[in-house]
Design a protein around this motif. Structure first.
Motif, mmCIF file in Angstrom:
data_model
loop_
_atom_site.group_PDB
_atom_site.id
_atom_site.type_symbol
_atom_site.label_atom_id
_atom_site.label_comp_id
_atom_site.label_asym_id
_atom_site.label_seq_id
_atom_site.Cartn_x
_atom_site.Cartn_y
_atom_site.Cartn_z
ATOM 1 N N ARG A 148 49.629 -0.065 17.700
ATOM 2 C CA ARG A 148 49.113 -1.433 17.691
ATOM 3 C C ARG A 148 49.006 -1.966 16.268
ATOM 4 N NH1 ARG A 148 45.588 0.279 21.925
ATOM 5 N NH2 ARG A 148 43.934 0.624 20.387
ATOM 6 N N LYS A 182 48.183 5.339 20.116
ATOM 7 C CA LYS A 182 48.255 3.962 20.607
ATOM 8 C C LYS A 182 47.714 2.987 19.577
ATOM 9 C CE LYS A 182 48.025 4.921 25.575
ATOM 10 N NZ LYS A 182 47.225 4.735 26.807
ATOM 11 N N GLU A 229 45.996 10.778 21.987
ATOM 12 C CA GLU A 229 46.756 9.692 22.597
ATOM 13 C C GLU A 229 46.222 8.329 22.173
ATOM 14 O OE1 GLU A 229 46.688 10.302 26.780
ATOM 15 O OE2 GLU A 229 47.905 12.133 26.708
ATOM 16 N N GLN A 230 44.902 8.223 22.122
ATOM 17 C CA GLN A 230 44.286 6.961 21.706
ATOM 18 C C GLN A 230 44.622 6.633 20.258
ATOM 19 O OE1 GLN A 230 42.711 4.712 23.647
ATOM 20 N NE2 GLN A 230 43.350 6.061 25.304
#
Length: 200
Positions: free
Chosen positions: A38, A34, A30-31
């Motif tokens: 970004r 993300k 998930e990180q």
């Protein structure tokens, strides 16, 4: 045969609670997603900023580059009147504006002098405006008083003028620009003809 009074319980789901290792893997995934989003967003912002900079630079170089208009004289006509004491002079003054904004200039006077520096007359140039990237043509008339030529009746003259005005872009950005005209020619008084007209 089963007892109808016996209560039947549903089977428990076959799923087992996730281990700490699986939770950590999912968290890292998930990180990473993300972070990727970004980075993509930052890339879009950077590309937009670069595009904006290019547009501004091109606009500044092309459209906000103020050039001095060119003033020239053409189609000169001479008419000898008053037994040679007065020569009627008419010409077309052109104001070539290569800017992307209009050039509005004030009224001015063009001074006609002989080769030895004697002022022979003046021509009135009215207040006008030359559109963006266009040429304005203005008819000017005047008289030359007591012109005297050489033994062949040739009179060398110089015509000088200075136009003061402003270049306006989008009616907001204005820049003062002065345009000079300096023309030389030879007038043949007996034949009322003009020779060697040159402007710079």
């Amino acid at each position: 045969m089963a007892d109808p009074k016996q209560q039947v319980y549903p089977l428990a789901p076959a799923t087992m609670p996730r281990s700490d290792q699986e939770s950590a893997t999912n968290y890292r995934s998930e990180q990473a997603m993300k972070k990727k989003k970004r980075m993509k967003c930052l890339a879009y912002i950077a590309a937009f900023a670069v595009l904006q900079t290019i547009v501004i630079v091109v606009f500044s170089v092309v459209f906000l580059r103020f050039k001095t208009p060119k003033v020239r004289m053409e189609q000169v006509t001479i008419t000898n009147i008053g037994n040679g004491n007065i020569v009627s002079f008419s010409a077309r003054v052109t104001v070539k504006n290569t800017n992307y904004g209009r050039y509005k200039f004030d009224s001015s006077l063009a001074t006609i002098t002989s080769g030895n520096g004697v002022v022979l007359g003046q021509l009135a140039i009215p207040e006008e405006r030359a559109g963006a990237r266009s040429t304005k043509r203005i008819l000017v008339v005047g008289d030359l008083a007591s012109p005297t030529g050489d033994s062949n009746g040739n009179l060398a003259v110089t015509i000088a003028a200075n136009l003061r005005g402003k270049v306006e872009i989008l009616r907001i950005i204005k820049r003062k620009k002065s345009a000079d005209m300096l023309c030389t020619m030879t007038i043949n008084l007996p034949t009322n003809s003009v020779q060697d007209l040159a402007c710079k």
